[in-house]
Design a protein around this motif. Sequence first.
Motif, mmCIF file in Angstrom:
data_model
loop_
_atom_site.group_PDB
_atom_site.id
_atom_site.type_symbol
_atom_site.label_atom_id
_atom_site.label_comp_id
_atom_site.label_asym_id
_atom_site.label_seq_id
_atom_site.Cartn_x
_atom_site.Cartn_y
_atom_site.Cartn_z
ATOM 1 N N ILE A 49 8.901 7.422 10.748
ATOM 2 C CA ILE A 49 8.828 7.751 9.327
ATOM 3 C C ILE A 49 8.966 6.439 8.566
ATOM 4 O O ILE A 49 9.860 5.634 8.837
ATOM 5 C CB ILE A 49 9.961 8.709 8.906
ATOM 6 N N LEU A 50 8.089 6.223 7.607
ATOM 7 C CA LEU A 50 8.007 4.965 6.867
ATOM 8 C C LEU A 50 7.975 5.240 5.375
ATOM 9 O O LEU A 50 7.267 6.147 4.923
ATOM 10 C CB LEU A 50 6.726 4.233 7.290
ATOM 11 N N ALA A 51 8.724 4.477 4.601
ATOM 12 C CA ALA A 51 8.681 4.596 3.141
ATOM 13 C C ALA A 51 7.284 4.214 2.645
ATOM 14 O O ALA A 51 6.802 3.112 2.921
ATOM 15 C CB ALA A 51 9.728 3.697 2.502
ATOM 16 N N HIS A 52 6.653 5.123 1.932
ATOM 17 C CA HIS A 52 5.257 4.922 1.518
ATOM 18 C C HIS A 52 5.078 3.742 0.576
ATOM 19 O O HIS A 52 3.986 3.178 0.474
ATOM 20 C CB HIS A 52 4.702 6.190 0.865
ATOM 21 N N ASP A 53 6.132 3.329 -0.104
ATOM 22 C CA ASP A 53 6.011 2.254 -1.085
ATOM 23 C C ASP A 53 6.588 0.921 -0.603
ATOM 24 O O ASP A 53 6.767 -0.008 -1.379
ATOM 25 C CB ASP A 53 6.684 2.668 -2.393
ATOM 26 N N THR A 56 5.497 -3.801 3.105
ATOM 27 C CA THR A 56 4.649 -4.082 4.263
ATOM 28 C C THR A 56 3.361 -3.261 4.255
ATOM 29 O O THR A 56 2.445 -3.568 5.014
ATOM 30 C CB THR A 56 5.403 -3.805 5.586
ATOM 31 N N ILE A 57 3.295 -2.242 3.410
ATOM 32 C CA ILE A 57 2.094 -1.417 3.287
ATOM 33 C C ILE A 57 1.178 -2.090 2.265
ATOM 34 O O ILE A 57 1.624 -2.419 1.166
ATOM 35 C CB ILE A 57 2.440 0.014 2.797
ATOM 36 N N PRO A 58 -0.078 -2.316 2.589
ATOM 37 C CA PRO A 58 -0.979 -2.901 1.604
ATOM 38 C C PRO A 58 -0.959 -2.090 0.303
ATOM 39 O O PRO A 58 -0.923 -0.853 0.334
ATOM 40 C CB PRO A 58 -2.353 -2.830 2.283
ATOM 41 N N GLU A 59 -0.936 -2.770 -0.810
ATOM 42 C CA GLU A 59 -0.744 -2.137 -2.115
ATOM 43 C C GLU A 59 -1.660 -0.942 -2.367
ATOM 44 O O GLU A 59 -1.240 0.068 -2.911
ATOM 45 C CB GLU A 59 -0.919 -3.170 -3.229
ATOM 46 N N GLY A 60 -2.885 -1.002 -1.964
ATOM 47 C CA GLY A 60 -3.821 0.090 -2.192
ATOM 48 C C GLY A 60 -3.554 1.329 -1.364
ATOM 49 O O GLY A 60 -4.181 2.369 -1.571
ATOM 50 N N TYR A 61 -2.616 1.251 -0.417
ATOM 51 C CA TYR A 61 -2.336 2.368 0.488
ATOM 52 C C TYR A 61 -0.909 2.904 0.341
ATOM 53 O O TYR A 61 -0.465 3.708 1.148
ATOM 54 C CB TYR A 61 -2.574 1.939 1.936
#
Length: 82
Positions: A49-53, A56-61
Motif C-alpha cells: 500500500i502506497l500513499a498516492h501523493d 516518489t510518484i510522478p506528479e501526473g500519476y
Amino acid sequence: MSATSFYPVLMSDDVAAAVAFYRDELSFEITYESDWYTSLRLGTFELAILAHDHETIPEGYRTTPRGVIVNLEVDNVDEVYD
C-alpha cells in the motif's frame, strides 16, 4: 534476469486505514512499514500500500486508483465475513 518478487502496489489516500483492513480483517502480516508505504504478506502472497501523493510518484500519476479490482479467494467466504 532472475526475478525475486512480483506483487501489486495499491495507491491509497489513507495508508494506515488500508493497512489496518488487510491486517485486521484478512490477517495479512506487515513485512515493512513506514508512514507512506507498507508491504504485507499472506502466506506466499504479497501486497503493498502506497500513499498516492508521495513524492516518489510522478506528479501526473498522484491519484487514487480507478478501475482496479483485487480478488481474494478463500475456502469459506461466510466464515471470513463473520
